[in-house]
Design an enzyme around this catalytic site. Sequence first.
Site, mmCIF file in Angstrom:
data_model
loop_
_atom_site.group_PDB
_atom_site.id
_atom_site.type_symbol
_atom_site.label_atom_id
_atom_site.label_comp_id
_atom_site.label_asym_id
_atom_site.label_seq_id
_atom_site.Cartn_x
_atom_site.Cartn_y
_atom_site.Cartn_z
ATOM 1 N N CYS A 89 -0.121 2.684 7.388
ATOM 2 C CA CYS A 89 -1.425 2.982 6.772
ATOM 3 C C CYS A 89 -2.233 1.724 6.475
ATOM 4 C CB CYS A 89 -1.232 3.788 5.499
ATOM 5 S SG CYS A 89 0.136 3.234 4.490
ATOM 6 N N HIS B 18 -5.725 3.095 -0.316
ATOM 7 C CA HIS B 18 -5.375 1.668 -0.255
ATOM 8 C C HIS B 18 -6.662 0.843 -0.151
ATOM 9 C CE1 HIS B 18 -1.221 2.618 0.170
ATOM 10 N NE2 HIS B 18 -1.004 2.300 1.432
#
Length: 331
Positions: A129, A242
Site C-alpha cells: 500500500c 497512509h
Amino acid sequence: KLPHVAIVGATGAVGVEMLLCLEQRNFQLGELTLLASARSAGKKMKFRGEEIVVKELTHDAFEGIDIALFSAGGGISLEFAPSAAAAGAVVIDNSSAFRMEEGVPLVVPEINPEAAKDRPKGIIANPNCTTIISLMALAPLHEKFVLKSVIASSYQAVSGSGAQGIIELEEQVKAIATGQEFTPRVYPRQIAFNVIPQVDSFTDNGYTKEEMKMANEGRKILGHDTLKVSCTCVRVPVYRSHSVSITAQFEQEPELDKARAAYDGKAGVHVVDDPSQMIFPVPLDTTGKDDCLVGRIRKSLVLDNALDIWVVGDQVRKGAALNAVQIAEIL
Ligand code: 2RA
C-alpha cells in the site's frame, strides 16, 4: 461468458473492501465465490443485495474460477495461489509473497498496466500500500523529470495491520479516555497518542521489510533499476489512510508549475495544494475514497533538481482492494 471471481480472505478488512469495490464499480462478473479460513466459513456476506455464504478455502476450491483475488496473508498465498493458477484462474495477490519474483508482474494500473499481460505463472502481484500511494504521486513527476532518488517518511494507518489494528487503536483511545488499564496486542508499544517507527520486521541493514518494499517494489514497477530509495515507515494513530512525506530528486530541473501540471489528466491522483488557504491533503480527506491527493509541493532546500511533496491515500482502498480490482478490470 462473464468471469467467475473468487475472493480469498473475503472476511478480512481488505477482502470486505474488495467486495465493496466490485459492487461500486459494477464489475461485470458471472459468479462470485467467497473463500476464507474454516473459522470464517459459513459467515454470510452481502453482494448486490444477495446473501453469499463464505466457503472454506481448500486447494480444490478453484474449479471454474477465472479470477482469484487473494488477501489473506503471505502464508495463505504461498500455499494456495499455485493451486488457483493450476486450476486456470488468474491470481491477483495482495500479499508480499510473489511481488519480487521473476515472471510475476507487479502492477499499479495507472502506471504500468501493460505489465499485467505477461504473467507466465498465472499470478499478478498487488504492490504494498505505501508503495502504491507513493508512486501515484511520483510516477507523473518521473515521466516529466526522470526520478533519480527518493527519501521518504511514511505515516501509516493502523488499518495496515487489518481489522485488529483498527480495533487496537479504538480500544486504547477509549481506555485512556476512561482511565482503564490496557495491554498493547498488535503493536510493541501503545499506539494511541503515540507513533511507532517500525512497520513489519527489521532486516539486517537496519531497515524494516516495509521500508525495503518501497525501494524494491518502486524499482520494479517503474522499471528503473538504478532508482535510489531510502525511507522510514512509521505507524501512526490514524484509522485508514497512509500519508507519505517525500523528497524526490530528478535528472532534470522540476519547475514548480510544470510539476503541478504533471498531474493534469492523470487518473487516480490530483493536487490539493494552497497553503495560503490552509489547503493540503489530510488522511480524513481520502478515507473511503479512490484518489490519492498530493500537496505541499515545493522546491527542496537541500538537494538540487528536487521537490518535497506530501501524498495521502486510503490504505485499504487504493492501497490494496481498489488496486487489485482495477487489475482485474484490465483482465
Ligand atoms: C502495513 N503496508 O501498513 C503494511 C501492510 N498493509 O502494515
